[in-house]
Design a protein around this motif. Structure first.
Motif, PDB file in Angstrom:
ATOM      1  N   LEU A 114      10.633   3.507  -0.389  1.00 31.78           N
ATOM      2  CA  LEU A 114      11.147   3.770  -1.728  1.00 31.78           C
ATOM      3  C   LEU A 114      10.039   3.662  -2.767  1.00 31.78           C
ATOM      4  CD1 LEU A 114      13.523   4.332  -3.622  1.00 31.78           C
ATOM      5  CD2 LEU A 114      14.044   1.891  -3.562  1.00 31.78           C
ATOM      6  N   LEU A 115       9.192   2.648  -2.644  1.00 29.12           N
ATOM      7  CA  LEU A 115       8.070   2.490  -3.573  1.00 29.12           C
ATOM      8  C   LEU A 115       7.120   3.677  -3.473  1.00 29.12           C
ATOM      9  CD1 LEU A 115       7.324  -1.308  -3.067  1.00 29.12           C
ATOM     10  CD2 LEU A 115       8.376  -0.244  -5.073  1.00 29.12           C
ATOM     11  N   ALA A 116       6.813   4.096  -2.242  1.00 30.18           N
ATOM     12  CA  ALA A 116       5.905   5.232  -2.052  1.00 30.18           C
ATOM     13  C   ALA A 116       6.483   6.497  -2.687  1.00 30.18           C
ATOM     14  CB  ALA A 116       5.641   5.441  -0.561  1.00 30.18           C
ATOM     15  N   GLU A 117       7.782   6.681  -2.554  1.00 26.17           N
ATOM     16  CA  GLU A 117       8.424   7.846  -3.176  1.00 26.17           C
ATOM     17  C   GLU A 117       8.295   7.795  -4.692  1.00 26.17           C
ATOM     18  OE1 GLU A 117      12.832   9.701  -4.002  1.00 26.17           O
ATOM     19  OE2 GLU A 117      12.618   8.303  -2.329  1.00 26.17           O
ATOM     20  N   GLY A 118       8.580   6.627  -5.269  1.00 25.12           N
ATOM     21  CA  GLY A 118       8.497   6.488  -6.723  1.00 25.12           C
ATOM     22  C   GLY A 118       7.082   6.686  -7.242  1.00 25.12           C
ATOM     23  N   ILE A 119       6.093   6.237  -6.471  1.00 24.87           N
ATOM     24  CA  ILE A 119       4.686   6.440  -6.857  1.00 24.87           C
ATOM     25  C   ILE A 119       4.353   7.925  -6.815  1.00 24.87           C
ATOM     26  CG2 ILE A 119       2.298   6.004  -6.152  1.00 24.87           C
ATOM     27  CD1 ILE A 119       3.426   3.228  -5.070  1.00 24.87           C
ATOM     28  N   SER A 120       4.769   8.591  -5.750  1.00 27.51           N
ATOM     29  CA  SER A 120       4.441  10.017  -5.606  1.00 27.51           C
ATOM     30  C   SER A 120       5.102  10.860  -6.692  1.00 27.51           C
ATOM     31  CB  SER A 120       4.853  10.521  -4.219  1.00 27.51           C
ATOM     32  OG  SER A 120       6.267  10.618  -4.126  1.00 27.51           O
ATOM     33  N   ARG A 121       6.237  10.396  -7.213  1.00 30.61           N
ATOM     34  CA  ARG A 121       6.945  11.136  -8.264  1.00 30.61           C
ATOM     35  C   ARG A 121       6.501  10.725  -9.669  1.00 30.61           C
ATOM     36  NH1 ARG A 121      13.187  11.071  -6.151  1.00 30.61           N
ATOM     37  NH2 ARG A 121      13.529  11.594  -8.345  1.00 30.61           N
ATOM     38  N   GLY A 122       5.565   9.790  -9.743  1.00 28.51           N
ATOM     39  CA  GLY A 122       5.066   9.354 -11.043  1.00 28.51           C
ATOM     40  C   GLY A 122       5.974   8.380 -11.765  1.00 28.51           C
ATOM     41  N   GLU A 123       7.017   7.877 -11.096  1.00 28.14           N
ATOM     42  CA  GLU A 123       7.912   6.907 -11.733  1.00 28.14           C
ATOM     43  C   GLU A 123       7.306   5.504 -11.732  1.00 28.14           C
ATOM     44  OE1 GLU A 123      12.068   6.815 -10.639  1.00 28.14           O
ATOM     45  OE2 GLU A 123      11.842   8.752  -9.643  1.00 28.14           O
ATOM     46  N   PHE A 124       6.522   5.209 -10.708  1.00 27.40           N
ATOM     47  CA  PHE A 124       5.934   3.883 -10.554  1.00 27.40           C
ATOM     48  C   PHE A 124       4.417   3.975 -10.689  1.00 27.40           C
ATOM     49  CE2 PHE A 124       9.537   3.019  -7.277  1.00 27.40           C
ATOM     50  CZ  PHE A 124      10.458   2.867  -8.293  1.00 27.40           C
ATOM     51  N   ARG A 125       3.810   2.887 -11.081  1.00 28.86           N
ATOM     52  CA  ARG A 125       2.359   2.808 -11.133  1.00 28.86           C
ATOM     53  C   ARG A 125       1.802   2.954  -9.711  1.00 28.86           C
ATOM     54  NH1 ARG A 125       3.311  -1.719 -15.129  1.00 28.86           N
ATOM     55  NH2 ARG A 125       2.834  -0.768 -17.126  1.00 28.86           N
ATOM     56  N   PRO A 126       0.539   3.367  -9.591  1.00 25.37           N
ATOM     57  CA  PRO A 126      -0.038   3.582  -8.259  1.00 25.37           C
ATOM     58  C   PRO A 126      -0.459   2.268  -7.577  1.00 25.37           C
ATOM     59  CG  PRO A 126      -1.645   4.159  -9.935  1.00 25.37           C
ATOM     60  CD  PRO A 126      -0.381   3.826 -10.668  1.00 25.37           C
TER      61      PRO A 126
END
Length: 200
Positions: free
Chosen positions: A139-151
């Motif tokens: 889930l974190l990796a998905e959010g990072i790839s979509r720009g929702e989460f910091r890298p």
């Protein structure tokens, strides 16, 4: 038991469901082999035959409960919406409902008993932990790839977040004053906002 015929043993899942219900209604201290046997119409000897020990009964009950939670977690994580919204749902599922939450009461007992448990039992506990961790990392990796989460590093961040959740969850489950569920969820939301959510 009245009648001359032998009563067939209830399905193992029914026994595990009954054990979980007893923990929810009466607390873990009331869950004895004799009391559970009365609940499901079996002797404590038959239960010991099926499970071998109370430790094994507790671990199997936890695995059964986790199977149900895992299915619910899967539904939450695959529903439409942002990764941030699904992360919020993951956190809400993780944190106990309140003092003496039956699932967390059982987890704490199994953890406590695991200090002297055989490697096979500890491996089964690790498998439960691993499922929660893998889902969170994905889930974190998905959010990072979509720009929702910091890298961030998803694995490292997941480890820290789960440690935070475990600590708070224990406080809620044991009823530590000043750490009710809503307060804990507020702390976790602040942690996520500060360390994970990309600035809008």
């Amino acid at each position: 038991m009245a009648g001359g015929g032998r009563r067939q043993a209830p399905p193992r899942e029914d026994v595990l469901a009954a054990a979980m219900e007893m923990i929810a209604e009466r607390g873990l201290e009331k869950l004895t082999m004799a009391a559970l046997g009365r609940e499901v119409g079996m002797s404590s000897g038959h239960l010991l035959y099926y499970f071998g020990s109370k430790d094994e009964l507790l671990l199997r009950t936890l695995e059964w409960s986790e199977g149900r939670l895992g299915a619910e977690r899967g539904r939450l994580l695959t529903r439409p919406g942002t990764a941030a919204a699904r992360l919020g749902a993951y956190v809400e599922l993780y944190v106990p409902d309140g003092h003496r939450d039956p699932h967390w009461t059982l987890w704490l007992e199994v953890w406590n008993r695991s200090q002297n448990a055989p490697d096979e039992a500890r491996d089964r506990q690790a498998a439960i932990e691993g499922a929660w961790h893998r889902d969170l990392v994905a889930l974190l990796a998905e959010g990072i790839s979509r720009g929702e989460f910091r890298p961030v590093d998803p694995d490292r961040f997941a480890s820290r977040l789960r440690a935070l959740l475990d600590g708070f969850a224990i406080h809620v489950a044991i009823g530590l004053r000043g750490t009710d569920r809503e307060q804990v969820l507020g702390h976790v939301r602040e942690f996520l906002a500060d360390g994970l959510l990309a600035p809008s």
